[in-house]
Structures are given as C-alpha cells and as structure tokens.
Design an enzyme around this catalytic site. Structure first.
Site, PDB file in Angstrom:
ATOM      1  N   HIS A  96       1.908 -10.215  -3.136  1.00  0.00           N
ATOM      2  CA  HIS A  96       3.178  -9.484  -3.126  1.00  0.00           C
ATOM      3  C   HIS A  96       4.058  -9.817  -1.915  1.00  0.00           C
ATOM      4  CE1 HIS A  96       4.783  -5.649  -5.318  1.00  0.00           C
ATOM      5  NE2 HIS A  96       5.697  -6.581  -5.208  1.00  0.00           N
ATOM      6  N   ASP A 123       3.889  -0.437  -8.758  1.00  0.00           N
ATOM      7  CA  ASP A 123       2.781  -0.782  -7.854  1.00  0.00           C
ATOM      8  C   ASP A 123       1.943   0.472  -7.609  1.00  0.00           C
ATOM      9  OD1 ASP A 123       1.248  -1.827  -5.671  1.00  0.00           O
ATOM     10  OD2 ASP A 123       2.980  -2.962  -4.936  1.00  0.00           O
ATOM     11  N   HIS A 125       0.660   0.767  -4.772  1.00  0.00           N
ATOM     12  CA  HIS A 125       0.905   0.898  -3.333  1.00  0.00           C
ATOM     13  C   HIS A 125       2.405   0.931  -3.053  1.00  0.00           C
ATOM     14  CE1 HIS A 125      -2.822  -1.439  -4.043  1.00  0.00           C
ATOM     15  NE2 HIS A 125      -3.334  -0.646  -3.114  1.00  0.00           N
ATOM     16  N   ASP A 127       3.736  -0.439  -0.248  1.00  0.00           N
ATOM     17  CA  ASP A 127       4.090  -1.663   0.482  1.00  0.00           C
ATOM     18  C   ASP A 127       5.214  -1.406   1.486  1.00  0.00           C
ATOM     19  OD1 ASP A 127       2.131  -2.778  -1.062  1.00  0.00           O
ATOM     20  OD2 ASP A 127       3.460  -3.941  -2.343  1.00  0.00           O
ATOM     21  N   HIS A 140       1.255  -8.519   2.540  1.00  0.00           N
ATOM     22  CA  HIS A 140       1.658  -8.112   1.179  1.00  0.00           C
ATOM     23  C   HIS A 140       1.925  -6.604   1.121  1.00  0.00           C
ATOM     24  CE1 HIS A 140      -2.506  -6.919  -0.767  1.00  0.00           C
ATOM     25  NE2 HIS A 140      -2.416  -6.501   0.463  1.00  0.00           N
ATOM     26  N   ASP A 225       3.606  -5.472  -9.658  1.00  0.00           N
ATOM     27  CA  ASP A 225       2.305  -5.765  -9.042  1.00  0.00           C
ATOM     28  C   ASP A 225       1.240  -5.481 -10.104  1.00  0.00           C
ATOM     29  OD1 ASP A 225      -0.184  -5.334  -7.603  1.00  0.00           O
ATOM     30  OD2 ASP A 225       0.954  -4.904  -5.779  1.00  0.00           O
ATOM     31  N   ASP A 227      -1.581  -4.402  -9.876  1.00  0.00           N
ATOM     32  CA  ASP A 227      -2.337  -3.152  -9.684  1.00  0.00           C
ATOM     33  C   ASP A 227      -1.537  -1.898 -10.054  1.00  0.00           C
ATOM     34  OD1 ASP A 227      -0.892  -2.260  -7.350  1.00  0.00           O
ATOM     35  OD2 ASP A 227      -2.181  -3.488  -6.078  1.00  0.00           O
ATOM     36  N   GLU A 270       0.403 -10.681  -7.577  1.00  0.00           N
ATOM     37  CA  GLU A 270      -0.951 -10.208  -7.250  1.00  0.00           C
ATOM     38  C   GLU A 270      -2.008 -10.587  -8.277  1.00  0.00           C
ATOM     39  OE1 GLU A 270      -2.199  -8.546  -4.403  1.00  0.00           O
ATOM     40  OE2 GLU A 270      -0.260  -8.588  -3.376  1.00  0.00           O
TER      41      GLU A 270
END
Ligand code: DIR
Ligand code: MN
Ligand code: MN
Ligand code: MN
Length: 305
Positions: A96, A123, A125, A127, A140, A225, A227, A270
C-alpha cells in the site's frame, strides 16, 4: 476513457516478500481480458521502474527501506500524472506504500483540472501513521498521513497538492493503532469501522460520500487494500484481520461506484500471491474490478443513488 494499467512491484513498504508479484498475478488472472470484455479500451503500461535511489535520512531507525519507498513514490507520481491526462490509471501493487505516489499523482492532476480530489480508502487499517509515530516502521501504514499533509515526511517528495482530510472516507476499519486513533479523532477524515457496517449496512456511508463527491464535482480515487476483505475469501495478504467485508458487501461497493460514474482512478494493493490459494484472491480482486467497470448480472435502470 482508456484504462491504463500501471504495475508497481513495490514491496519495501512492509517486510513480507511476495507483494511484488501482485501486478503479474492480476495479469495472469485475466485483468485485461475481463476489462476488454466490458467494452473498455485497455493499455497495459507494464511494470514501472523506481526512480534512482537517493540518499535519504529516516526520522528514526525503525523506518524500513525509506529510500526505496521514496524512489517508488517519485516514479508513481510521474507515471500516474502522465496516465491521468490521457485516461484512467489503474495502479497494480505492490504493497500500500504505492498509494504515496498514486494518490499524490491524482491530487496533482485534480489540482491542474481545478477540481477537488476525494479518496475512498477500503482497508482494515487506517494507514494514518507518520514515519515518526509508526512502531512497525512499515511505510505501507502511512499513505493517508502523507497525502493529507501531516508532518514527519521529510525526504519524501513535496506534494503538488494535498488531499483535504474532509474528502477522505475510510470504510472497513478494524485495526487502528493507538497513535492513529488519536490523530484520526482530531482530523476531519470520515471513518467507518466494521461495526458501522454491521449496524447501518455498507450502502449508507458510501452513498453519503458519493453524494458529496458529486455535489463538489470532484475526482474520486479508490484505494482497495486486499485486507478490506474478509480473510476467508481473500487470504493472500500479509496483514489479515478477521471480520472483514463479505463477498457481497465488496461487490456492492464496486457496483455502486460504477453506477455513480465518479471514479477516476484505482489502486489494487497488498495482494501477496505467495500467500494465495490457487489464485483465489487474485481472481476475487479482478472480479471486484469488473464490478467497478460495469459487470452486472441483469440489466437494470441506471439510478445512480
Ligand atoms: C500497522 C499495519 N498499522 C502498521 N498496517 C497495515 O504497520 O503501521 N496494513 N497497513 O495494511
Ligand atoms: Mn492499507
Ligand atoms: Mn490494510
Ligand atoms: Mn503503531
């Protein structure tokens, strides 16, 4: 608009080998064909080379492979802007940290067009670390902070245009570090964790955001992403977090994005093909991309919202 595929085999933004094979995994899974079958013109620009390495001084010694990340960021800013003037860029990662460059490029492009850039961050996350707050040192985990102009990015390219935090919408959150959470609290970024999705469904926050993009005549960058997705359907990522978006939630997001007609660029990031199960995650990611470009089961009236 012609779709430009830009591969970036960057994996310096984290510490697990394999992300660099992402672009070719998307190609092997049939990304170009799937888009052409939807009637789109596609030009695959191949894999980008990073800019020459410069000497950089990381803010602390936890920061992992900063010089490489800077070199990729420079190359992506260049290539992304170039593609954006001629068509619609699709950035194939790579981890990412790719978004340090892809979104910076789109922000610069939007600035030249005199239009605001909106960013949809799909995502687990946020980030939103800076190189100063990151305890993993993995870059990332930092692009949203860089793009919105937080301090701590000395040595990275100067942004031609920042992204207004109030124009960033995160959906899918379920792993946010302490420092990120504090910083998000005092920012205008729109955050939707998985509990929000459970309570209201995924359509409501997305429609609200798209409505704003339309009202302000913005460009919309989507950063997907792997995830964001539940690990049961998308295992090929180094940072799986349980409780992610389901198959239908993810497709529905893409279908609504298509109907909105607002998307102007996309990151697919990712994917780690080393961790995949017979190409399952790569296939899901390109099927989601197909939904974003108009694949549908039956004809239906095009009611944007
Ligand atoms: C974690 C993990 N917050 C970190 N981040 C990510 O390393 O800072 N995975 N981004 O996608
Ligand atoms: Mn991410
Ligand atoms: Mn993530
Ligand atoms: Mn942390």
């Amino acid at each position: 608009k012609t779709l430009f595929l830009i591969g970036a085999t960057v994996e310096s933004g984290q510490r697990i080998a394999g992300c660099g094979m992402g672009p070719d995994a998307y190609r092997a899974a049939g990304l170009t064909t799937i888009l052409r079958d939807l009637g789109r013109e596609v030009r695959d620009l191949g894999n980008l080379a990073p800019a020459p390495l410069r000497e950089v001084v990381p803010v602390n010694d936890r920061v992992h492979r900063m010089a490489e990340c800077v070199a990729w960021t420079e190359a992506l800013i260049e290539a992304g802007q170039q593609a954006a003037t001629q068509g619609m860029p699709i950035f194939l990662g790579g981890d990412h940290s790719l978004a340090l460059g892809s979104v910076a490029a789109m922000a610069a492009h939007a600035g030249r067009e005199g239009r605001p850039l909106f960013v949809l961050w799909l995502d687990a996350h946020s980030d939103y670390h800076t190189p100063v707050t990151s305890d993993s040192g993995n870059l990332h985990g930092t692009p949203v902070a860089y793009l919105t102009g937080r301090d701590g990015f000395d040595g990275f390219p100067e942004l031609a245009a920042k992204v207004d935090p109030a124009r960033v919408c995160m959906i899918g959150l379920r792993s946010v570090d302490t420092e990120e959470r504090a910083a998000l609290r005092s920012s205008d970024i729109l955050t939707h964790d998985m509990r929000d999705i459970d309570e209201t469904g995924i359509v409501r926050p997305l429609r609200e955001f798209l409505e704003r993009v339309r009202q302000e005549n913005g460009l919309l960058h989507v950063s997907l992403d792997v995830d964001f997705l539940d690990p049961a359907i998308a295992p090929a990522v180094g940072t799986t977090v349980p409780g992610g978006a389901t198959f239908r939630e993810a497709h529905l997001v893409m279908e609504l994005l298509h109907d909105s007609g607002l998307v102007s660029s996309l990151d697919l990031v990712e994917l780690n093909p080393m961790l995949d199960e017979r190409g399952k995650t790569a296939r899901l990611m390109i099927d989601l991309t197909a939904s974003l470009f108009g694949r549908r089961v039956i004809d239906r009236p095009n009611r944007p919202f």
